[in-house]
Design an enzyme around this catalytic site. Structure first.
Site, short mmCIF file in Angstrom:
data_model
loop_
_atom_site.label_atom_id
_atom_site.label_comp_id
_atom_site.label_asym_id
_atom_site.label_seq_id
_atom_site.Cartn_x
_atom_site.Cartn_y
_atom_site.Cartn_z
N ASP A 26 0.84 -1.20 0.00
CA ASP A 26 0.00 0.00 0.00
C ASP A 26 0.88 1.25 0.00
OD1 ASP A 26 -2.40 -1.49 0.16
OD2 ASP A 26 -2.06 -1.76 2.31
N ASP A 43 0.67 5.21 0.41
CA ASP A 43 -0.13 6.36 0.81
C ASP A 43 0.67 7.64 0.60
OD1 ASP A 43 -2.18 4.66 1.60
OD2 ASP A 43 -1.42 4.51 3.66
N ASP A 90 1.13 7.62 15.37
CA ASP A 90 1.22 6.84 16.60
C ASP A 90 2.64 6.41 16.96
OD1 ASP A 90 1.38 5.09 14.46
OD2 ASP A 90 -0.43 3.97 14.98
#
Length: 421
Positions: free
Chosen positions: A56, A58, A136
């Site tokens: 993925d 992003d 995070d």
């Protein structure tokens, strides 16, 4: 364009030598051409550093969703709480997010909340530095510009990636209060990447794990899928139990070395094996297997499953799970069909086996039957019978049904001896 100081570092050779997704790079080029900062962000950078093929890609940018939408015709804005843009090219989709501001008090008035304080809208845009602070873990806070070969690493994410360590950005006690789901994410990344969890994060999980009860069941179902449907189900199950977090995702967990626990382990291992073999998996089947021990515990009367207790308690078991995870309604019928078929797989009366074989849930029910036999340490012939019945011709099927009728007693007992306590 913004010019953050002291956070750009020389990119490792792995990033300079690796080729990233061409479509993602083209999006970054177009954004920069229109005067915006744009970077590949998060997992795709981390994975390249530790030699995991990135899946993925992003993109994070200084452009607002509306500006992104104007640049790319084949795109659409999604989300209400957090606006994102999906940019399309054929069947490929790249997620593009705007740098978000910090949660400082100066921005609180722009955040829309309901009467209970739940955030409904949090679309306050900021800088790359602020966006980085909202992430995070350090390993997920890497921003790489593959066009200009620039790496933004404000929190030593490269170093922690090489050390294979999950480290929080900021005090994890506070960060887990902000978003309790981070405790689940820490466990998931640790098992997925084979990383160690920093001691401060471990302490925060034990201290703040109870806050997961305040998270919506819809979001917890989303985490359930991420945790158990991607090839690390068994390890995640065991690790979550160690941290006392499993109770926030699964309503009934078997005692160690009990039939229920063995069945749950078998189902988790089966799910992992299917993922690794490229076969389809569904949370419906896994939940059917995980919750089966509790259903028969409630339904068992005098060493047999009582149908009077079995069918009414299906909904009760599912309601208990629904409190934790918002299981979509389409899975309700799926799970109940699999459970109901367990009794029909055992009875095999008259010509019923032919109907069972044609049932759309037969294969899933058969798979659960085999897991039950394995977990109960049973010598039951039912599994072998159904394995043969599927592949033989009609005449042999009729003979098998006849022999079963002749050899079986008139008893209507249901359940395997090893699972009934």
């Amino acid at each position: 364009m913004s010019n953050p100081n002291n956070s750009f570092v020389s990119p490792p050779k792995k990033l300079l030598q690796n080729k990233f997704d061409k479509f993602a790079e083209e999006i970054i080029k177009q954004l920069q051409k229109n005067g915006h900062d744009a970077y590949l962000v998060g997992g795709c950078i981390r994975d390249q550093l530790i030699n995991i093929p990135a899946k993925d890609f992003d993109v994070a940018t200084s452009a607002t969703p509306e500006q992104i939408r104007k640049i790319f015709k084949a795109s659409r804005i999604i989300g209400k709480r957090f606006k994102l843009v999906h940019v399309y090219k054929g069947s490929q989709v790249i997620e593009v997010s705007t740098f978000r501001a910090s949660g400082a008090k100066s921005n609180q008035e722009k955040i829309v909340k309901d009467q209970l304080g739940k955030i409904l809208r949090d679309n306050v845009w900021g800088t790359i530095e602020e966006d980085c602070e909202r992430r995070d873990f350090t390993i997920n806070s890497l921003y790489f510009d593959p066009i200009q070969k620039k790496l933004f690493d404000r929190h030593q994410g490269v170093n922690d990636s090489y050390k294979r360590k999950i480290v929080s950005i900021g005090d994890p006690m506070l960060r887990f209060e902000e978003d309790p789901v981070r405790s689940l994410r820490a466990v998931r990344f640790a098992t997925k990447l084979n990383f160690k969890i920093d001691k401060q994060i471990k302490d925060a999980i034990y201290e703040k794990g109870y806050l997961l009860s305040s998270i919506s069941n819809a979001r917890r179902f989303d985490e359930f899928n991420k945790i158990f449907m991607h090839g690390k189900a068994q390890h995640n199950f065991e690790k979550l139990e160690t941290f006392d977090l499993l109770k926030h995702l699964v309503s009934h967990v078997g005692q160690s070395n009990s039939y229920g626990y063995r069945l749950q382990m078998s189902a988790l291992i089966n799910t992992d094996n299917r993922v690794h073999e490229g076969k389809s998996v569904t949370p419906g089947f896994l939940l059917a297997a995980i919750l089966w021990p509790k259903l028969i515990e409630i339904a068992t009367v005098e060493d047999s499953i009582s149908t009077r207790r079995f069918f009414p308690n299906m909904d009760k078991i599912l309601r208990d799970q629904q409190i934790l995870t918002a299981v979509p309604r389409r899975f309700y019928t799926y799970i109940k069909d699999i459970w109901s078929l367990q009794l029909r797989l055992q009875s095999r009366i008259k010509n019923q086996p032919f109907k069972v074989l044609q049932h759309p849930r037969f294969r899933a029910a058969y798979d659960l039957l085999l897991l039950r036999i394995e977990a109960s340490n049973s010598e039951s012939e039912i599994g072998d019978w159904w394995t043969k019945f599927q592949s033989c011709n009609r005449q042999t099927k009729l003979e098998m049904i006849k022999r079963h009728r002749e050899n079986s007693s008139n008893s209507k007992k249901f359940g395997l001896s090893g699972e009934l306590g």
